[in-house]
Design an enzyme around this catalytic site. Structure first.
Site, PDB file in Angstrom:
ATOM      1  N   TYR A  73       0.845  -1.199   0.000  1.00  0.00           N
ATOM      2  CA  TYR A  73       0.000   0.000   0.000  1.00  0.00           C
ATOM      3  C   TYR A  73       0.879   1.248   0.000  1.00  0.00           C
ATOM      4  CZ  TYR A  73       1.214   0.547   4.943  1.00  0.00           C
ATOM      5  OH  TYR A  73       1.911   0.717   6.124  1.00  0.00           O
ATOM      6  N   PHE A  77       2.293   9.732   3.356  1.00  0.00           N
ATOM      7  CA  PHE A  77       2.557   9.626   4.792  1.00  0.00           C
ATOM      8  C   PHE A  77       3.033   8.227   5.195  1.00  0.00           C
ATOM      9  CE2 PHE A  77      -2.009   8.901   4.190  1.00  0.00           C
ATOM     10  CZ  PHE A  77      -2.189   7.675   4.826  1.00  0.00           C
ATOM     11  N   ASP A  78       2.822   7.219   4.343  1.00  0.00           N
ATOM     12  CA  ASP A  78       3.283   5.868   4.677  1.00  0.00           C
ATOM     13  C   ASP A  78       3.239   5.003   3.421  1.00  0.00           C
ATOM     14  OD1 ASP A  78       4.187   3.711   6.149  1.00  0.00           O
ATOM     15  OD2 ASP A  78       2.208   3.167   6.916  1.00  0.00           O
ATOM     16  N   ILE A 102      -7.846   0.184   9.932  1.00  0.00           N
ATOM     17  CA  ILE A 102      -8.923   1.169   9.781  1.00  0.00           C
ATOM     18  C   ILE A 102     -10.120   0.556   9.060  1.00  0.00           C
ATOM     19  CG2 ILE A 102      -7.331   3.139   9.833  1.00  0.00           C
ATOM     20  CD1 ILE A 102      -7.612   3.308   6.771  1.00  0.00           C
ATOM     21  N   TYR A 142      -8.797   7.730  10.211  1.00  0.00           N
ATOM     22  CA  TYR A 142      -8.257   7.972  11.559  1.00  0.00           C
ATOM     23  C   TYR A 142      -9.093   8.948  12.381  1.00  0.00           C
ATOM     24  CZ  TYR A 142      -4.221   5.308  10.116  1.00  0.00           C
ATOM     25  OH  TYR A 142      -3.410   4.296   9.689  1.00  0.00           O
ATOM     26  N   PHE A 188      -5.514   5.419  -0.350  1.00  0.00           N
ATOM     27  CA  PHE A 188      -4.603   4.280  -0.230  1.00  0.00           C
ATOM     28  C   PHE A 188      -4.593   3.521  -1.554  1.00  0.00           C
ATOM     29  CE2 PHE A 188      -5.724   4.937   4.236  1.00  0.00           C
ATOM     30  CZ  PHE A 188      -4.476   4.826   4.861  1.00  0.00           C
TER      31      PHE A 188
END
Length: 319
Positions: A41, A52-53, A72, A98, A115
């Site tokens: 992902y 962010f990731d 999530i 979140y 995502f």
């Protein structure tokens, strides 16, 4: 209204979770809740596109149990709609991500996230055989037989072995040589060699043996074992193939496929006399089996070649 290419997949149909397929999957199956999935992902903020990731920045794929609240909500819902090999964008509103407070410092409050998720594989979490009743074990075994056959047709030997072996583990649970599964009274089953055909139903009218398996269930067990042996031979695992065939013969002592495939396994292992013996038995049971006849000749030829090789070596040593 969803943007072009995005589909609302939220139960509420209020835009909370959108999905856009980038690469179509390779099958119609999707993970069930509780399955252990393997994904890559990349997470970005919808507001400015900043990352962010990303699991792609780390070795290996990311694995987790989906649909059980470990991640999530957008992932729990969205990934359960994906197919194997599919790559999609899951756009998660804050209540599917979140929440109101976000996840500082990278994810601000009430942030909508994108995502890009690629689903590689998954394994369903199942009850162990001892936790199932016989009917459940039979249904699961039939499902694994179909899955194994699909993989075999694609020449995916490892997946075929995995499916067949899992199916036979469930259908043969509690069975064994002490259970009376020695093939006695099953002479009607050896006259054909079509173990790849689907089993017929398992109706209540089918008389069950003391060990719990009906005649149809035993045919299913034999098909799984002999098919598994065939896939193992393709995968270069003759020792395990030999074991599967021996187990199949506990359910039907006159099964042609089991004898022939065990003979093939023994030939691959260099057990030439034993290979010829099994091939001879298969040929006696089915005189039309030209493959068994050819295997006997092959075993004889290899014996002659080995003897000639030994003779040549002796001549070099003492000549």
């Amino acid at each position: 209204m969803a943007e072009d290419g995005f589909v609302d997949i939220s139960a509420e149909q209020d835009g909370g979770l959108l999905k856009k397929v980038l690469v179509e999957g390779s099958s119609d199956e999707t993970p069930t809740p509780g399955s252990n999935v393997s994904v890559h992902y990349v997470g970005t903020l919808l507001s400015d596109g900043s990352k962010f990731d990303s699991s792609r920045d780390r070795p290996g794929t990311f694995k987790f149990d989906v649909g059980v609240g470990n991640v999530i909500k957008g992932w729990d819902v969205g990934i359960c709609t994906m197919k194997k090999g599919e790559k999609s964008i899951l756009r998660c509103r804050h209540d599917f991500a979140y929440g109101e407070h976000g996840s500082p410092p990278k994810i601000p409050p009430e942030a909508t996230l994108n995502f890009e998720v690629e689903l590689f594989s998954w394994k369903e979490k199942l009850k162990e055989p001892y936790e199932m009743i016989l009917k459940e074990r039979i249904e699961f075994a039939m499902k694994m037989k179909d899955k194994g056959t699909d993989a075999f047709k694609k020449q995916d030997w490892a997946s075929a072995v995995e499916a067949y072996d899992e199916g036979q583990r469930y259908i043969t649970f509690g069975q064994g040589s002490e259970s009376g599964g020695h093939g006695q009274g099953h002479s009607h089953a050896h006259s054909h060699s079509h173990g790849d055909e689907p089993c017929s139903g398992h109706g209540d009218e089918e008389e069950e043996t003391e060990a719990g398996l009906s005649e149809e269930d035993k045919k299913l067990a034999i098909a799984l074992l002999t098919n598994c042996a065939m896939a193992r031979l393709k995968a270069g695992e003759p020792e395990l193939a030999k074991f599967d065939c021996t187990k199949a013969l506990e359910f039907d002592a006159d099964n042609v496929k089991a004898y022939f495939r065990r003979a093939s396994a023994k030939l691959a292992l260099g057990e030439l006399d034993a290979a010829k013996e099994d091939a001879q038995k298969a040929f006696e049971l089915d005189p039309t089996n030209t493959e068994a006849e050819a295997l006997m000749k092959k075993a004889d030829l290899r014996k002659k070649q080995l003897k000639q090789k030994e003779k040549d070596m002796c001549s070099k040593m003492f000549g």
